[in-house]
Design a protein around this motif. Structure first.
Motif, short mmCIF file in Angstrom:
data_model
loop_
_atom_site.label_atom_id
_atom_site.label_comp_id
_atom_site.label_asym_id
_atom_site.label_seq_id
_atom_site.Cartn_x
_atom_site.Cartn_y
_atom_site.Cartn_z
N LEU A 1 0.81 -1.19 0.30
CA LEU A 1 0.01 0.09 0.01
C LEU A 1 0.62 1.18 -0.17
CD1 LEU A 1 -3.21 -0.60 2.27
CD2 LEU A 1 -3.15 -0.22 0.02
N MET A 2 2.09 1.28 0.92
CA MET A 2 2.66 2.31 1.08
C MET A 2 3.50 2.62 -0.33
SD MET A 2 2.65 4.00 3.73
CE MET A 2 3.87 4.59 4.36
N ARG A 3 3.90 1.36 -0.96
CA ARG A 3 4.40 1.72 -2.28
C ARG A 3 3.44 2.18 -3.50
NH1 ARG A 3 6.81 -3.69 -4.34
NH2 ARG A 3 7.32 -2.12 -6.11
N SER A 4 2.10 1.87 -3.22
CA SER A 4 1.11 2.28 -4.11
C SER A 4 1.07 3.69 -4.01
CB SER A 4 0.00 1.47 -4.07
OG SER A 4 -1.01 1.99 -2.92
N TYR A 5 1.33 4.41 -2.89
CA TYR A 5 1.26 5.93 -2.55
C TYR A 5 2.69 6.38 -2.92
CZ TYR A 5 -2.48 4.07 0.62
OH TYR A 5 -3.54 3.23 1.36
N ALA A 6 3.13 5.68 -3.64
CA ALA A 6 4.55 6.23 -4.14
C ALA A 6 5.54 6.82 -2.97
CB ALA A 6 4.41 7.35 -5.08
N ALA A 7 5.29 6.06 -1.68
CA ALA A 7 6.22 6.42 -0.47
C ALA A 7 7.65 5.98 -0.62
CB ALA A 7 5.36 5.94 0.52
#
Lengths: 268, 301
Positions: free
Chosen positions: B197-203
């Motif tokens: 999820l965090m990666r999908s927020y480009a974090a």
């Protein structure tokens, strides 16, 4: 953007996992138009979750391309074009409901008042107004999943990717959340790719159902769902609904889904 | 509506029983346990003396003073015109607490840093962990004199570490290990989907670390802090022994040990105070955890 422009273009995507030499996806081609609701259905292990992750740039394809709004998937992820909902709500226990929904907005650098305003809009959208200061464990499974949907939609992504989002819920809650998801879909005008292993759920929700087969994972048929919009509780009782359910079921059986399921059960 | 009802039912399952009742119950339990321990000590004493048992050791006023004598010793004067023993020990305990707290802070910081590095760079796990483990298998009694004497001959920025700082280093030595081990586990405890999820927020990695991994690790960290809270007190007391520091509980223990035959109750009283100090440290960690870590009530211990 015109209504029928492709949001997602998948061209000849293959994914093999080197360990065990499993071909999870083989030569997948698929286009998803703007505003579509497309379901991926298939037996366990057919690669439908992997396909969803390839689209979302969480798994790299071994070959082939994924374009989202004409951009490579990597760029689309950096542009925050994806809202993702998993089977587990994956809420942060240490954050309140409001702060869970605001998490992507924090990462986008929105200021506090703008975040608060959007959180309220989202809570209204998923009908959880009044629960902003609760913690996740104080909510039922269905409510948690609605928070997860609100979080995914908070930053208005171009594409909503859902991986069996209602798979862990009871039938009653599931049907109600199906209705709610359709309402949210029509209100936000988003494009949805929805992984499920429930035939009736796929038919009820979708504009198209992509049937997948396992080993290697490929799309064996795409069934357009011509049920009228908006769908209501009565939709599930129309003869056309049953015809389409039967059609999808036969497509699944044609690819030997039942055989695969038996094999998997034997393995367990 | 049924979901809302379900949620309120969840809340009702943890009734806000009147807070005073809960506190009274806790105090009653604590007193009961103390009374039990007292009965056990005196019962054992009486049995062994009454039946003249000699194993595993002979019981008399020297080996096992009466409980009231031990407590009473706290209110004796250390010297004819000196302070009460409890007063003396209170100041010793404060001094040791200073060493232990500094050691805890240093050890927790180093432990977290090491754990974060090992968790991030998996190849280091194999390279570094054996030495981290080895550091704990060397008896602290063997390390303490080396550290205390070694640091005493060291000059940092034109000054030599004072005695209590050197002892704090020993306390840190006992503190960092549980923190490192639990940091590694805690930082890796976030659900794979949460990371996705965090990666999908480009974090980026750094954002994922602070917004997801560290909060997920907090319950693990506090488990480590509970262990470290008592370990740092032991470390501070042992660290005082080879450094001839007279201001702390370690010094008091050495001192009363020499006069044990004359006044055994004084040593036992010192042990009581040392135990109380350990409990205080533990309680501070527990209270901090309650204030900082938000998690489902059924996971609270």
């Amino acid at each position: 953007m015109s209504h029928n422009a492709a949001v997602v273009t998948i061209r000849n995507v293959t994914k093999t996992f080197p360990r065990g030499r499993v071909t999870a996806l083989q030569e997948i081609d698929l286009e998803v138009a703007h505003g579509e609701f497309i379901s991926l259905i298939g037996p366990s292990g057919c690669g439908k979750s992997t396909l969803l992750r390839v689209i979302g740039d969480l798994v790299q394809p071994s070959s082939g391309d994924v374009l989202v709004n004409g951009k490579p998937a990597r760029q689309a992820r950096r542009d925050r074009d994806y809202g993702i909902v998993f089977q587990a709500a994956v809420l942060y226990d240490w954050r309140t409901i409001a702060k869970n929904i605001a998490l992507p907005l924090e990462l986008l650098g929105w200021n506090r008042s703008r975040r608060a305003k959007r959180v309220q809009e989202m809570l209204e959208l998923v009908e959880l107004t009044g629960f902003e200061s609760h913690h996740p464990w104080q909510l039922s499974g269905g409510m948690q999943q609605r928070v997860s949907i609100a979080r995914a939609l908070s930053f208005s992504p171009a594409l909503l990717l859902m991986d069996e989002p209602f798979g862990a819920l009871d039938e009653m809650t599931r049907e109600r959340l199906n209705m709610e998801l359709l309402r949210i879909w029509s209100e936000t005008g988003s494009t949805v790719i929805f992984v499920t292993h429930s035939i009736s759920e796929a038919v009820f929700l979708s504009t198209r159902v992509a049937v997948m087969s396992a080993r290697p994972g490929r799309i064996s048929a795409v069934v357009p769902v011509d049920l009228p919009q908006p769908r209501t509780a009565d939709t599930r009782e129309e003869p056309r609904f049953f015809e389409l359910v039967t059609e999808v079921r036969e497509r699944l059986h044609a690819v030997g889904a039942d055989k695969v399921v038996e094999e998997l059960e034997a393995l367990e | 509506m049924s979901e809302i009802a379900a949620a309120s039912r969840v809340r009702r399952l943890q009734p806000r029983a009147s807070a005073t009742t809960a506190v009274l119950a806790k105090i009653a339990t604590a007193l009961l346990v103390l009374a039990g321990l007292w009965a056990l000590w005196e019962g054992y004493r009486w049995t062994w003396i009454h039946f003249d048992l000699h194993r595993p050791f002979v019981v008399d006023d020297t080996t096992m003073p009466r409980v009231h004598d031990i407590v009473g010793a706290l209110f004796d004067r250390t010297q004819p015109d000196g302070p009460l023993l409890i007063d003396f020990l209170f100041h010793s305990a404060l001094f040791t607490a200073k060493e232990a707290a500094a050691g805890f802070a240093i050890g927790a910081a180093i432990g977290f840093f090491l754990g974060a590095i090992v968790a991030r760079f998996v190849f280091l796990q194999r390279g570094l962990m054996p030495y981290i483990v080895a550091s704990q298998t060397i008896p602290i009694l063997a390390v303490a004199p080396m550290v205390v004497v070694g640091l005493g001959s060291l000059t940092v920025f034109g000054s030599t570490p004072t005695n209590w700082v050197r002892v704090a280093v020993i306390a840190a030595y006992l503190t960092f290990f549980p923190v490192t081990v639990n940091t590694v586990r805690g930082l890796q405890s976030a659900a794979p989907e949460a990371v996705e999820l965090m990666r999908s927020y480009a974090a980026g990695e750094w954002k994922i670390f602070w917004k997801l991994r560290v909060p997920s690790a907090l319950p693990f960290l506090f488990s480590a802090f509970r262990i470290a809270a008592t370990a740092c007190v032991v470390g501070a007391i042992i660290g005082e022994l080879p450094s001839s520091i007279q201001d702390g509980l370690g010094g008091a223990i050495l001192n009363f040990n020499q006069y044990y035959a004359l006044n055994p109750a004084a040593l036992w009283a010192t042990n009581l105070v040392a135990a109380a100090l350990g409990i205080c440290f533990f309680l501070v960690v527990v209270i901090a955890e309650r204030l900082i870590v938000r998690r489902p009530p059924e996971q609270l211990v």
